[in-house]
Write a protein that holds these residues in place. Structure first.
Motif, short mmCIF file in Angstrom:
data_model
loop_
_atom_site.label_atom_id
_atom_site.label_comp_id
_atom_site.label_asym_id
_atom_site.label_seq_id
_atom_site.Cartn_x
_atom_site.Cartn_y
_atom_site.Cartn_z
N ASN A 129 0.89 -1.31 0.16
CA ASN A 129 -0.08 -0.14 0.14
C ASN A 129 0.81 1.37 -0.08
OD1 ASN A 129 -2.24 -1.41 -0.16
ND2 ASN A 129 -2.85 -1.39 2.04
N GLU B 167 -15.65 -2.13 -4.46
CA GLU B 167 -15.22 -1.43 -3.27
C GLU B 167 -16.35 -0.51 -2.97
OE1 GLU B 167 -12.04 -0.79 -2.45
OE2 GLU B 167 -11.61 -2.60 -3.73
N TYR C 239 -4.97 -2.47 -1.59
CA TYR C 239 -5.72 -2.00 -2.38
C TYR C 239 -5.00 -1.65 -4.06
CZ TYR C 239 -7.92 -0.06 1.68
OH TYR C 239 -8.44 0.13 2.87
#
Length: 344
Positions: A89, A323, A227
């Motif tokens: 991330n 998401e 992510y």
């Protein structure tokens, strides 16, 4: 005659673990990996035809005292995902595509079942990030760690085109701030969390907590979200001006890292659903609101800054990917005496 094994280090056990890991690591391999696991170093060939001016981006991190919860609960399957997430991330915020990952596992005595569970989690994390598990190290250090204790560190390398580096310098007044939901605590604030749950409230890992509708172990060991998919998707079609990974330091410290000095981020705390775990910690621990937003992600794991004309379409794209995404604020002009982040 003294032997190394009698001193607490079992080389044969370490070798057996490496053999168990080889097929797991091979399952993460992507184009560019040149050598199988087991050598002195990992080899990776950068695709110079794909990138014109490639910039390598690297990050290293650990999981912190969340590991203590995994040890208490004897649940190690997700802690490896946390390790990959904390590293990956951090390079995504630069716009980098993750390429390969290495891990370091240190323990007092090598427990095969525990180590394999940890590495299976690392493999799962690497697959989610799209990077190869290129190598690692397992260090058995009796006397340094108590029986059952271990620590983890990870290292990731990614790549980004020089002219596509995301550093926040293009953020301007009027931009909108989009937040991607976290899966819970992720891997920050656990010294405070452990003190609250295990010392002040006297709870154990298996105790069920009605307010959060989960056992302590289930909630605290939810793995950190990776992510890579949504971020790399946005980078292909949108003018992403800044990205911040909400980790230690919360909104205040992490958002301020990417903002130009003349700008301020205004965050509207009622614009997303705050998971029950954060409300529980704030209430039971009597934690001030500012401290909550400085220590925890409070339900938002990644923040993306976009121009206002792109925000609605980006939101639709993220929701199509499954998401949970929210418009959580905007960028405004900052006066000299004002903080760079304000939460209203």
């Amino acid at each position: 005659m003294s032997r190394y094994k009698e001193a607490g280090v079992d080389i044969e056990a370490a070798n057996r673990l490496v053999e168990s890991i080889k097929p797991l690591a091979a399952s993460t391999h992507r184009r560019g990996v040149l050598a199988p696991l087991g050598g002195f170093a990992g080899l990776f060939a950068l695709d110079t035809e794909k990138y014109h001016q490639p910039i390598l981006v690297s990050s290293t991190d650990g999981v912190g005292t969340k590991i203590k919860v995994a040890i208490m609960a004897n649940r190690h399957q997700t802690i490896g995902i946390d390790l990959v997430a904390m590293c990956v991330n951090d390079i995504l915020v630069c716009g980098a595509e993750p390429l390969f990952f290495l891990d370091y596992l240190a323990c007092g005595r090598l427990e095969q079942e525990t180590a394999l569970a940890i590495i299976e989690g690392i493999v799962q994390g690497c697959k989610a990030a799209g990077c190869a598990l290129l190598g690692g190290e397992t260090a058995e250090m009796p006397g340094m760690y108590q029986p059952g204790d271990y620590d983890l560190a990870g290292f990731v390398v990614g790549v980004v085109e020089r002219d596509k580096i995301i550093d926040g310098s293009e953020i301007s007044v009027g931009d909108r701030i989009l937040g991607l939901a976290s899966s819970g605590l992720h891997s920050n604030g656990f010294s405070l969390v452990r003190k609250l749950f295990f010392e002040e409230l006297g709870l154990g890992p298996q105790d069920f907590v009605p307010e959060i509708n989960a056992s302590v172990a289930e909630e605290l060991l939810r793995p950190t979200r990776i992510y890579a998919e949504p971020i790399l998707h946005l980078l292909k079609g949108y003018n992403v001006r800044g990205i911040a990974h909400i980790t230690g330091g919360g909104f205040y410290d992490n958002l301020s890292r990417i903002l130009p000095q003349s700008t301020k981020a205004v965050i509207h705390k009622d614009s997303w659903e705050v998971p029950a775990i954060f409300r529980f910690i704030q209430e039971k621990g009597r934690v001030p609101q500012e401290e909550m937003y400085r220590t925890f992600n409070c339900g938002i794991g990644m923040v993306i800054v976009l121009p206002p004309e792109e925000i609605d379409d980006a939101l639709l794209q993220l929701k199509a990917l499954g998401e949970k995404a929210y418009v959580i604020g905007e960028v405004v002009q900052r006066k000299d005496d004002q903080p760079s982040v304000e939460i209203l």
